[in-house]
Design a protein around this motif. Structure first.
Motif, short mmCIF file in Angstrom:
data_model
loop_
_atom_site.label_atom_id
_atom_site.label_comp_id
_atom_site.label_asym_id
_atom_site.label_seq_id
_atom_site.Cartn_x
_atom_site.Cartn_y
_atom_site.Cartn_z
N THR A 1 9.29 -15.11 -0.71
CA THR A 1 8.34 -15.24 -1.81
C THR A 1 6.91 -15.14 -1.30
O THR A 1 6.08 -14.44 -1.89
N ARG A 2 6.61 -15.80 -0.20
CA ARG A 2 5.27 -15.72 0.38
C ARG A 2 4.94 -14.28 0.79
O ARG A 2 3.83 -13.79 0.55
N PHE A 3 5.92 -13.59 1.37
CA PHE A 3 5.71 -12.20 1.78
C PHE A 3 5.43 -11.33 0.56
O PHE A 3 4.48 -10.54 0.56
N LEU A 4 6.25 -11.47 -0.49
CA LEU A 4 6.04 -10.66 -1.68
C LEU A 4 4.72 -10.99 -2.37
O LEU A 4 4.03 -10.09 -2.86
N ASP A 5 4.35 -12.25 -2.40
CA ASP A 5 3.06 -12.63 -2.99
C ASP A 5 1.92 -11.91 -2.29
O ASP A 5 0.97 -11.47 -2.94
N ALA A 6 2.02 -11.76 -0.99
CA ALA A 6 0.94 -11.14 -0.21
C ALA A 6 1.03 -9.61 -0.16
O ALA A 6 0.00 -8.95 -0.08
N HIS A 7 2.24 -9.04 -0.23
CA HIS A 7 2.38 -7.61 0.07
C HIS A 7 3.09 -6.77 -0.97
O HIS A 7 3.17 -5.55 -0.81
N GLU A 8 3.60 -7.37 -2.03
CA GLU A 8 4.43 -6.61 -2.98
C GLU A 8 3.72 -5.37 -3.51
O GLU A 8 4.31 -4.29 -3.59
N GLU A 9 2.48 -5.48 -3.86
CA GLU A 9 1.77 -4.35 -4.48
C GLU A 9 1.51 -3.21 -3.51
O GLU A 9 1.26 -2.09 -3.93
N SER A 10 1.57 -3.49 -2.21
CA SER A 10 1.28 -2.44 -1.23
C SER A 10 2.53 -1.91 -0.52
O SER A 10 2.42 -1.04 0.34
N LEU A 11 3.72 -2.39 -0.88
CA LEU A 11 4.94 -1.93 -0.23
C LEU A 11 5.19 -0.46 -0.54
O LEU A 11 5.05 -0.02 -1.68
N THR A 12 5.55 0.28 0.49
CA THR A 12 5.95 1.68 0.29
C THR A 12 7.39 1.71 -0.19
O THR A 12 8.13 0.72 -0.09
N ASP A 13 7.82 2.86 -0.68
CA ASP A 13 9.21 2.98 -1.11
C ASP A 13 10.17 2.78 0.06
O ASP A 13 11.25 2.24 -0.11
N GLU A 14 9.77 3.19 1.26
CA GLU A 14 10.61 2.98 2.44
C GLU A 14 10.74 1.48 2.75
O GLU A 14 11.81 1.00 3.09
N GLU A 15 9.64 0.73 2.60
CA GLU A 15 9.69 -0.72 2.81
C GLU A 15 10.53 -1.39 1.73
O GLU A 15 11.25 -2.35 2.01
N VAL A 16 10.44 -0.90 0.51
CA VAL A 16 11.29 -1.44 -0.57
C VAL A 16 12.76 -1.21 -0.24
O VAL A 16 13.59 -2.09 -0.44
N ASP A 17 13.08 -0.04 0.29
CA ASP A 17 14.46 0.24 0.70
C ASP A 17 14.89 -0.73 1.78
O ASP A 17 15.99 -1.30 1.71
N ALA A 18 14.05 -0.96 2.77
CA ALA A 18 14.38 -1.90 3.85
C ALA A 18 14.58 -3.30 3.29
O ALA A 18 15.54 -4.00 3.64
N PHE A 19 13.69 -3.72 2.40
CA PHE A 19 13.79 -5.05 1.78
C PHE A 19 15.10 -5.16 1.02
O PHE A 19 15.81 -6.17 1.13
N SER A 20 15.43 -4.14 0.25
CA SER A 20 16.68 -4.15 -0.53
C SER A 20 17.90 -4.25 0.36
O SER A 20 18.84 -4.96 0.06
#
Length: 93
Positions: free
Chosen positions: A35-54
């Motif tokens: 949650t802390r990570f997403l609060d700080a970085h969600e808006e700047s995540l690339t699609d590749e980072e979203v894939d990694a997160f998923s």
């Protein structure tokens, strides 16, 4: 639908909400870190980072915690360069 017409994570509020929902974990420590990570970085995540997160969200809570704390290294379907890169960012969160 061509790749240029595809809706990416950042422009699709449903995808963003789904990502945040998947970050809710049974293990409080994971929940707080993610949650802390997403609060700080969600808006700047690339699609590749979203894939990694998923991919990381598919893991059990204990395995995920071991990876975040660097007690284990990613294996099998999460042993990918972009997953390693995201884990390094999570470890700094």
């Amino acid at each position: 639908m061509s790749e240029s017409q595809a809706v990416n994570h950042q422009s699709d509020p449903v995808k963003r909400a789904r990502l945040r929902w998947r970050a809710r974990r049974g293990l409080l420590e994971n929940d707080l870190i993610l949650t802390r990570f997403l609060d700080a970085h969600e808006e700047s995540l690339t699609d590749e980072e979203v894939d990694a997160f998923s991919r990381l969200m598919e893991l059990s809570d204990n395995t995920l915690m071991d990876l975040i704390l660097a007690r284990k290294q990613p294996e099998a379907e999460v042993d990918l360069p972009h997953v390693h890169a995201l884990l390094r960012r999570l470890q700094m969160a």
